[in-house]
Every structure is written in structure tokens, then in C-alpha cells.
Design a protein around this motif. Sequence first.
Motif, PDB file in Angstrom:
ATOM      1  N   ASN A  82       0.840  -1.195   0.000  1.00  0.00           N
ATOM      2  CA  ASN A  82       0.000   0.000   0.000  1.00  0.00           C
ATOM      3  C   ASN A  82       0.880   1.252   0.000  1.00  0.00           C
ATOM      4  O   ASN A  82       1.672   1.447   0.911  1.00  0.00           O
ATOM      5  CB  ASN A  82      -0.902  -0.021   1.231  1.00  0.00           C
ATOM      6  CG  ASN A  82      -1.878   1.122   1.253  1.00  0.00           C
ATOM      7  OD1 ASN A  82      -1.983   1.889   0.305  1.00  0.00           O
ATOM      8  ND2 ASN A  82      -2.600   1.246   2.350  1.00  0.00           N
ATOM      9  N   GLY A  84       0.039   4.382   0.402  1.00  0.00           N
ATOM     10  CA  GLY A  84      -0.390   5.356   1.387  1.00  0.00           C
ATOM     11  C   GLY A  84      -0.728   6.682   0.745  1.00  0.00           C
ATOM     12  O   GLY A  84      -0.147   7.078  -0.264  1.00  0.00           O
ATOM     13  N   GLN A  85      -1.660   7.372   1.342  1.00  0.00           N
ATOM     14  CA  GLN A  85      -2.109   8.648   0.804  1.00  0.00           C
ATOM     15  C   GLN A  85      -1.001   9.694   0.887  1.00  0.00           C
ATOM     16  O   GLN A  85      -0.801  10.474  -0.042  1.00  0.00           O
ATOM     17  CB  GLN A  85      -3.340   9.119   1.570  1.00  0.00           C
ATOM     18  CG  GLN A  85      -3.971  10.361   1.034  1.00  0.00           C
ATOM     19  CD  GLN A  85      -5.238  10.719   1.788  1.00  0.00           C
ATOM     20  OE1 GLN A  85      -5.571  10.099   2.783  1.00  0.00           O
ATOM     21  NE2 GLN A  85      -5.929  11.729   1.322  1.00  0.00           N
ATOM     22  N   ASP A  86      -0.264   9.708   1.975  1.00  0.00           N
ATOM     23  CA  ASP A  86       0.806  10.692   2.139  1.00  0.00           C
ATOM     24  C   ASP A  86       1.892  10.520   1.081  1.00  0.00           C
ATOM     25  O   ASP A  86       2.387  11.502   0.529  1.00  0.00           O
ATOM     26  CB  ASP A  86       1.439  10.577   3.523  1.00  0.00           C
ATOM     27  CG  ASP A  86       0.470  10.927   4.638  1.00  0.00           C
ATOM     28  OD1 ASP A  86      -0.525  11.615   4.341  1.00  0.00           O
ATOM     29  OD2 ASP A  86       0.707  10.504   5.779  1.00  0.00           O
ATOM     30  N   ALA A  90       1.585   9.160  -1.894  1.00  0.00           N
ATOM     31  CA  ALA A  90       1.059   9.516  -3.213  1.00  0.00           C
ATOM     32  C   ALA A  90       1.048  11.034  -3.392  1.00  0.00           C
ATOM     33  O   ALA A  90       1.444  11.554  -4.447  1.00  0.00           O
ATOM     34  CB  ALA A  90      -0.335   8.945  -3.406  1.00  0.00           C
ATOM     35  N   PHE A  91       0.627  11.757  -2.360  1.00  0.00           N
ATOM     36  CA  PHE A  91       0.619  13.217  -2.450  1.00  0.00           C
ATOM     37  C   PHE A  91       2.037  13.778  -2.510  1.00  0.00           C
ATOM     38  O   PHE A  91       2.300  14.750  -3.213  1.00  0.00           O
ATOM     39  CB  PHE A  91      -0.141  13.831  -1.277  1.00  0.00           C
ATOM     40  CG  PHE A  91      -1.625  13.640  -1.360  1.00  0.00           C
ATOM     41  CD1 PHE A  91      -2.283  13.615  -2.573  1.00  0.00           C
ATOM     42  CD2 PHE A  91      -2.378  13.499  -0.216  1.00  0.00           C
ATOM     43  CE1 PHE A  91      -3.660  13.447  -2.657  1.00  0.00           C
ATOM     44  CE2 PHE A  91      -3.747  13.328  -0.276  1.00  0.00           C
ATOM     45  CZ  PHE A  91      -4.391  13.309  -1.495  1.00  0.00           C
TER      46      PHE A  91
END
Length: 105
Positions: free
Chosen positions: A85, A87-89, A91-92
Motif C-alpha cells: 500500500n 499510502g495517501q501521504d 502519493a501526495f
Amino acid sequence: MSTPAEAAAQLIYPPNVQANSSLTAVKFLASCFAGAAAGILALENWAGFALFLFSTLFTSACIYTINCHGKPAKFIQGGLFELVNPGQDNAFTFVLVWTLFYGAL
């Protein structure tokens, strides 16, 4: 009596869980470097995201073989899914560094 979730949590070795912060840092730095590479190479659209996907899978494979010794459930509470995964962090962070380097060059 303990619930099945508590019993599963007791199977995780605490020193391995403490080392997860370094694994998180490695994944974060990999997404930064991938973003910089995508920006320097002037990748656009899906090519940049393909580089991010490749970077995430390559980093996860390295962690899987080197740090987890093929048993990620022993080291990471979510197991293989949490290892892969991004992770959102991350990806940003990738998109931010990508656009920074793309715009600077």
C-alpha cells in the motif's frame, strides 16, 4: 479470555513493530525520489504514475526480501497488503515533488 483480534495482535513481535517507522521513512523517500525522477524526465499523465507504481512495487519488494525475510505479517500488522500500500501521504508527496521538478525544469 481474549478475542481473536487480541490474540492476533499478541503474535506480532514488538521490536519488529518498532522498526516500522524506518520502513515508513524508506517508502516516503522512495516516493520523493520517484517524483523527482518523473519531473526531471518530464513524464506526463500515466507515464508518471506508472513510474510511481513501479517505484512502490520495487521498494515493497526490497523491504519484503531484505527486512521482512519473506514474512511481512511478522513485521507489519497489515501484512503484505500494508507493505504494498503506497499510502495517501506518499502519493501526495510523489505528485508534489513531481510537479516541483517538472515546473523547475
